[in-house]
Design a protein around this motif. Structure first.
Motif, mmCIF file in Angstrom:
data_model
loop_
_atom_site.group_PDB
_atom_site.id
_atom_site.type_symbol
_atom_site.label_atom_id
_atom_site.label_comp_id
_atom_site.label_asym_id
_atom_site.label_seq_id
_atom_site.Cartn_x
_atom_site.Cartn_y
_atom_site.Cartn_z
ATOM 1 N N TRP A 196 33.647 -14.784 10.721
ATOM 2 C CA TRP A 196 32.873 -14.341 11.881
ATOM 3 C C TRP A 196 33.155 -15.241 13.081
ATOM 4 O O TRP A 196 33.250 -14.754 14.206
ATOM 5 N N ARG A 197 33.320 -16.559 12.861
ATOM 6 C CA ARG A 197 33.652 -17.472 13.968
ATOM 7 C C ARG A 197 35.005 -17.123 14.575
ATOM 8 O O ARG A 197 35.170 -17.118 15.792
ATOM 9 N N LYS A 198 35.977 -16.805 13.733
ATOM 10 C CA LYS A 198 37.302 -16.419 14.243
ATOM 11 C C LYS A 198 37.220 -15.104 15.019
ATOM 12 O O LYS A 198 37.881 -14.933 16.046
ATOM 13 N N LEU A 199 36.408 -14.183 14.531
ATOM 14 C CA LEU A 199 36.228 -12.928 15.255
ATOM 15 C C LEU A 199 35.518 -13.162 16.589
ATOM 16 O O LEU A 199 35.844 -12.501 17.582
ATOM 17 N N ASP A 200 34.564 -14.094 16.635
ATOM 18 C CA ASP A 200 33.933 -14.455 17.913
ATOM 19 C C ASP A 200 34.995 -14.876 18.926
ATOM 20 O O ASP A 200 34.978 -14.449 20.084
ATOM 21 N N GLU A 201 35.919 -15.718 18.482
ATOM 22 C CA GLU A 201 36.992 -16.194 19.360
ATOM 23 C C GLU A 201 37.899 -15.043 19.801
ATOM 24 O O GLU A 201 38.278 -14.948 20.964
ATOM 25 N N GLU A 202 38.237 -14.182 18.861
ATOM 26 C CA GLU A 202 39.111 -13.048 19.161
ATOM 27 C C GLU A 202 38.456 -12.087 20.156
ATOM 28 O O GLU A 202 39.088 -11.642 21.114
ATOM 29 N N VAL A 203 37.183 -11.787 19.949
ATOM 30 C CA VAL A 203 36.454 -10.903 20.862
ATOM 31 C C VAL A 203 36.398 -11.535 22.252
ATOM 32 O O VAL A 203 36.644 -10.872 23.267
ATOM 33 N N ALA A 204 36.082 -12.826 22.314
ATOM 34 C CA ALA A 204 35.975 -13.517 23.604
ATOM 35 C C ALA A 204 37.304 -13.562 24.348
ATOM 36 O O ALA A 204 37.336 -13.502 25.580
ATOM 37 N N SER A 205 38.403 -13.620 23.623
ATOM 38 C CA SER A 205 39.707 -13.746 24.285
ATOM 39 C C SER A 205 40.396 -12.404 24.556
ATOM 40 O O SER A 205 41.439 -12.374 25.194
ATOM 41 N N VAL A 209 25.142 -2.176 21.228
ATOM 42 C CA VAL A 209 25.993 -3.287 21.659
ATOM 43 C C VAL A 209 27.086 -2.764 22.596
ATOM 44 O O VAL A 209 27.341 -1.562 22.654
ATOM 45 N N ARG A 210 27.729 -3.684 23.288
ATOM 46 C CA ARG A 210 28.851 -3.310 24.154
ATOM 47 C C ARG A 210 30.033 -2.863 23.300
ATOM 48 O O ARG A 210 30.342 -3.484 22.286
ATOM 49 N N PHE A 211 30.689 -1.793 23.746
ATOM 50 C CA PHE A 211 31.904 -1.339 23.086
ATOM 51 C C PHE A 211 32.950 -2.443 23.168
ATOM 52 O O PHE A 211 33.118 -3.082 24.203
ATOM 53 N N HIS A 212 33.642 -2.689 22.089
ATOM 54 C CA HIS A 212 34.768 -3.628 22.092
ATOM 55 C C HIS A 212 35.814 -3.137 21.111
ATOM 56 O O HIS A 212 35.480 -2.657 20.032
ATOM 57 N N ILE A 213 37.048 -3.267 21.500
ATOM 58 C CA ILE A 213 38.141 -2.743 20.676
ATOM 59 C C ILE A 213 38.365 -3.564 19.405
ATOM 60 O O ILE A 213 38.862 -3.046 18.407
ATOM 61 N N VAL A 214 37.960 -4.823 19.396
ATOM 62 C CA VAL A 214 38.205 -5.694 18.240
ATOM 63 C C VAL A 214 37.150 -5.511 17.155
ATOM 64 O O VAL A 214 37.477 -5.249 15.995
ATOM 65 N N ALA A 215 35.877 -5.673 17.508
ATOM 66 C CA ALA A 215 34.818 -5.628 16.498
ATOM 67 C C ALA A 215 33.457 -5.574 17.174
ATOM 68 O O ALA A 215 33.337 -5.820 18.371
ATOM 69 N N LYS A 241 29.454 -7.046 16.713
ATOM 70 C CA LYS A 241 28.657 -8.080 16.054
ATOM 71 C C LYS A 241 27.203 -7.644 15.979
ATOM 72 O O LYS A 241 26.616 -7.198 16.968
ATOM 73 N N CYS A 242 26.613 -7.777 14.807
ATOM 74 C CA CYS A 242 25.201 -7.465 14.620
ATOM 75 C C CYS A 242 24.354 -8.448 15.433
ATOM 76 O O CYS A 242 24.567 -9.662 15.369
ATOM 77 N N LEU A 243 23.397 -7.908 16.172
ATOM 78 C CA LEU A 243 22.536 -8.753 17.001
ATOM 79 C C LEU A 243 21.490 -9.504 16.171
ATOM 80 O O LEU A 243 20.957 -10.515 16.613
ATOM 81 N N LYS A 244 21.220 -9.038 14.967
ATOM 82 C CA LYS A 244 20.196 -9.672 14.132
ATOM 83 C C LYS A 244 20.767 -10.792 13.258
ATOM 84 O O LYS A 244 20.263 -11.910 13.270
ATOM 85 N N CYS A 245 21.820 -10.503 12.488
ATOM 86 C CA CYS A 245 22.318 -11.497 11.525
ATOM 87 C C CYS A 245 23.678 -12.088 11.909
ATOM 88 O O CYS A 245 24.216 -12.913 11.182
ATOM 89 N N ASN A 246 24.258 -11.636 13.022
ATOM 90 C CA ASN A 246 25.541 -12.134 13.540
ATOM 91 C C ASN A 246 26.754 -11.765 12.688
ATOM 92 O O ASN A 246 27.820 -12.337 12.837
ATOM 93 N N SER A 247 26.599 -10.811 11.799
ATOM 94 C CA SER A 247 27.696 -10.344 10.965
ATOM 95 C C SER A 247 28.587 -9.383 11.753
ATOM 96 O O SER A 247 28.122 -8.659 12.628
#
Length: 97
Positions: A26-35, A60-66, A68-74
């Motif tokens: 999930w941390r790596k996906l956070d980075e990928e989404v942000a970049s 949530v906002r549409f994003h091409i990568v993934a 993220k759940c607003l409740k559990c961050n999955s």
């Protein structure tokens, strides 16, 4: 569980919940989404998702990568509504109907 991990399957085939700690992923996906730059036409698009882990629905906002759940961050989520419709894509419009 080990059998599924050997097959690179990280969610239960029946309920779709994550079967191991995915926090590093999930941390790596956070980075990928942000970049990943989103085209202007998609920056304000919103979609509804369902989290497979906590069973919460979120807008949530549409994003091409993934998504993220607003409740559990999955990121073990799936889009349930709000497919972005482009005037150039009749196929996507058909899917919305």
């Amino acid at each position: 569980m080990t059998f599924y991990l050997q097959l690179s399957r990280y969610s239960c085939p029946i309920c779709s919940k994550s079967i191991c700690d995915m926090s590093n992923v999930w941390r790596k996906l956070d980075e990928e989404v942000a970049s990943t730059h989103m085209p202007e036409m998609y920056k304000n698009k919103m979609v509804w998702i369902l989290c497979n882990d906590c069973e919460t629905t979120s807008e949530v906002r549409f994003h091409i990568v993934a998504y993220k759940c607003l409740k559990c961050n999955s990121y073990n989520t799936r889009q349930i509504q709000g497919i972005p419709v482009s005037s150039n894509s009749p196929r996507v419009a058909e899917m919305v109907i």
